[in-house]
Design a protein around this motif. Sequence first.
Motif: not given
Lengths: 330, 410
Positions: A11-12, A15-16, A19, B6, B84, B88, B93, B96-97
């Motif tokens: 998911y990270y 999303v990255a 973005l 997840l 993966q 969370f 999240i 994080h960003f």
Amino acid sequence: MELFSEVYGCYYAVVAEILRSAPLTRAQAEALAAGRGYGESVLQLIPKLLDSRDWPLLEERDGLFHSRLDRLPDLPVTHLERAWLKALLADPRLRLFLSDGQLARLEEALAGVEPLYRQEDIVYFDRFLDGDNYADPGYRRRFQAILAALADGTVLRLTYQAPKTGIHTGDHRPLRLEYSPRDDKFRIYTVKVQEDARHSCHILNLGRIVDLFPSEARYDGAFDVAEWRRRHRCAQPLLLQVTSERNGVERFMLEFSSYEKQSEYDEETGACTVRLWYQWEDETEVLIRLLGFGSVVRVLEPASFVTLMRERVARQAALLGFGPKGTVAP
Amino acid sequence: MAYRELVKRFESVREYMRDFLVFGYKTRREFDGKSARTYDNERRRIESWLGDNLRWEYRAKGKAVFLSMDAAELAHNPLYRAWQSKSFTDNDITLHFCLLDLLADGLPRHAEEITDALAARYGTLFELPTVRRKLKEYAELGILEAQKQGRALCYALSPCTLDSLFPDPARLPELLCFFGETAPLSVVGSFLASRRGEEDCKLRFKHHFIVHTLEDQVLLTALEAIRTQSRLEVTNVSGRSGLEQVTAAVPVKIMVSVQTGRRYLAAWLPEQRHFVSLRLDYIKALSLRPGQEEDGACRALAEERLAHSWGSILHSNPRLERFSMTVAADEAREPYIIQRLRRESRCGTVEQAGPGLWRCTRYVCDAGEMMNWVKTFIGRIVSLECDNQSVVDRFYDDIRRMAELYGGED
């Protein structure tokens, strides 16, 4: 150290990517989630990111989603990843992929980092002992030329020492590099480029390539190795009966887990029926591996393979002086 | 609770994935001790991660789900998708960003400054303790660097990136693809590779056990214990009885069979005073315990025993058995048989015993362990000799039974 962390998560990463691709439409964001995410990520991730204030990282203006971030950097290499790269520095195969300059730079950058593991703590006790010689500078040069040809699609003039027919030279375009941890050897699948355009697929051991040079020959055809392998798969799968004696089912299933197979277990007999597909070129290897299981595995079909098993067993019984059906000869 | 893709704990899916891949014959009701709802959720989740790789078939006892694939055709291990899938929170999240974006300028900032900047720049309000916790966690992971400035602890983004480690990125995709499948703890290579997006570098792997990745956390802890000379508390589940046992152990080696796919933790059990080899896939949990001074002696003993081990087991008894096998092989027409003896006998002595006869001799702690290998020469074995006659008798018995199985009728 923990491997299971959301910072390495799917998911990270999705999303990255969204973005970095912003501004974008909902359809574009969904396409990215469908491509890089899991099967249901479009339904589970996209609403959190675009429709709610749960993850306030994008904002909608004029039908487009804009990132609220300014300059999202790449994720730094974590301690875990640095330690893993440091451990690779002790692996003789690393120098096949890197130049001396790249190796020196990596060593310098990772000075003071503890390796994640040490080579000497892991024993590969049944690895074959005639693996490729990675320390040979000639092998390294040839390996790197093949890697470059794989990436560029160029043709190489290869001189190859065949085990039975001696030295051959020909123009080959490398299509695939294959490594076997059991053999500790690399092989390449190539298409041999011939003037009469009768191109053919070859599988060559890297350790047997004596020399190579760039060739002026060209091959722009779309030879598909996967399709070629499918055509060279056994016409009929093996039908095997595996008994649970000496933990046979578990041993067999794990050992053959890299093969395509289908299995069914019979609770009453404790035996498992398995259909197993293999490549023609691997027939002898499969045969001797099945022999290694002794009476735990019985080949039921096809008849041609049963005959191969029968011949070997009969020959062995004769060598030991057994009569028909295992009786001891007088 | 609503279904989610997840999961919080990797353990919850490890067993299902292994069963689907390795066995592939269990139906829903054969997953002992699991409710139908749990099974359905885990199957749906794994299906969502693995897509078309997960297949199913209706059988007499119900729908069987299985993973069937020719591993030699895979560019990437599909089971890495499971690693993966950690769940969370919304805060995780978002922080994080925003943190990465805020700290991208490389300037060190302390927690209060960061909390204020997050509110000012992104309009997101976080509690100071929440931000502090995340900063500490990211410093431990290596994403951030913590540095003292006066009395304040400041955080900056770590400058260690793939670009800084590989300013010349030539062959980096191939390197990550190769070691991301073949090195120990290879899933870490896939984490690095995923920063660049998945590329097909035209590398493939034969004799490749993709299922190994499911034990990577166990392997990581075991290797850390070996490297730091710690002891381990091992929670092990017996493969046969299913019984769970907790044992204190001095880990000495990881023993890997590249042929059978089995991997073991070889360890000394200080209470029982003998070595044991525990299958990594049967280890449920490991935790580090302090090492003891006397552990050095068993590590030295392990090195000694290793020289005479055939398989995964380090024997406590120093007595050696002589084993010798003579096979028929025409050296001119069948040199590959002699080559097999040399490369596969694990440093055994190979010599010509007569015209067309080749003998392989090896001194081992337990010759019985050699028999699977010996049987791969069926059809050529002229004689077997062993100090332990029961090993030879078992071989004869197996040949008798095989002769019955293939005794002439179709």
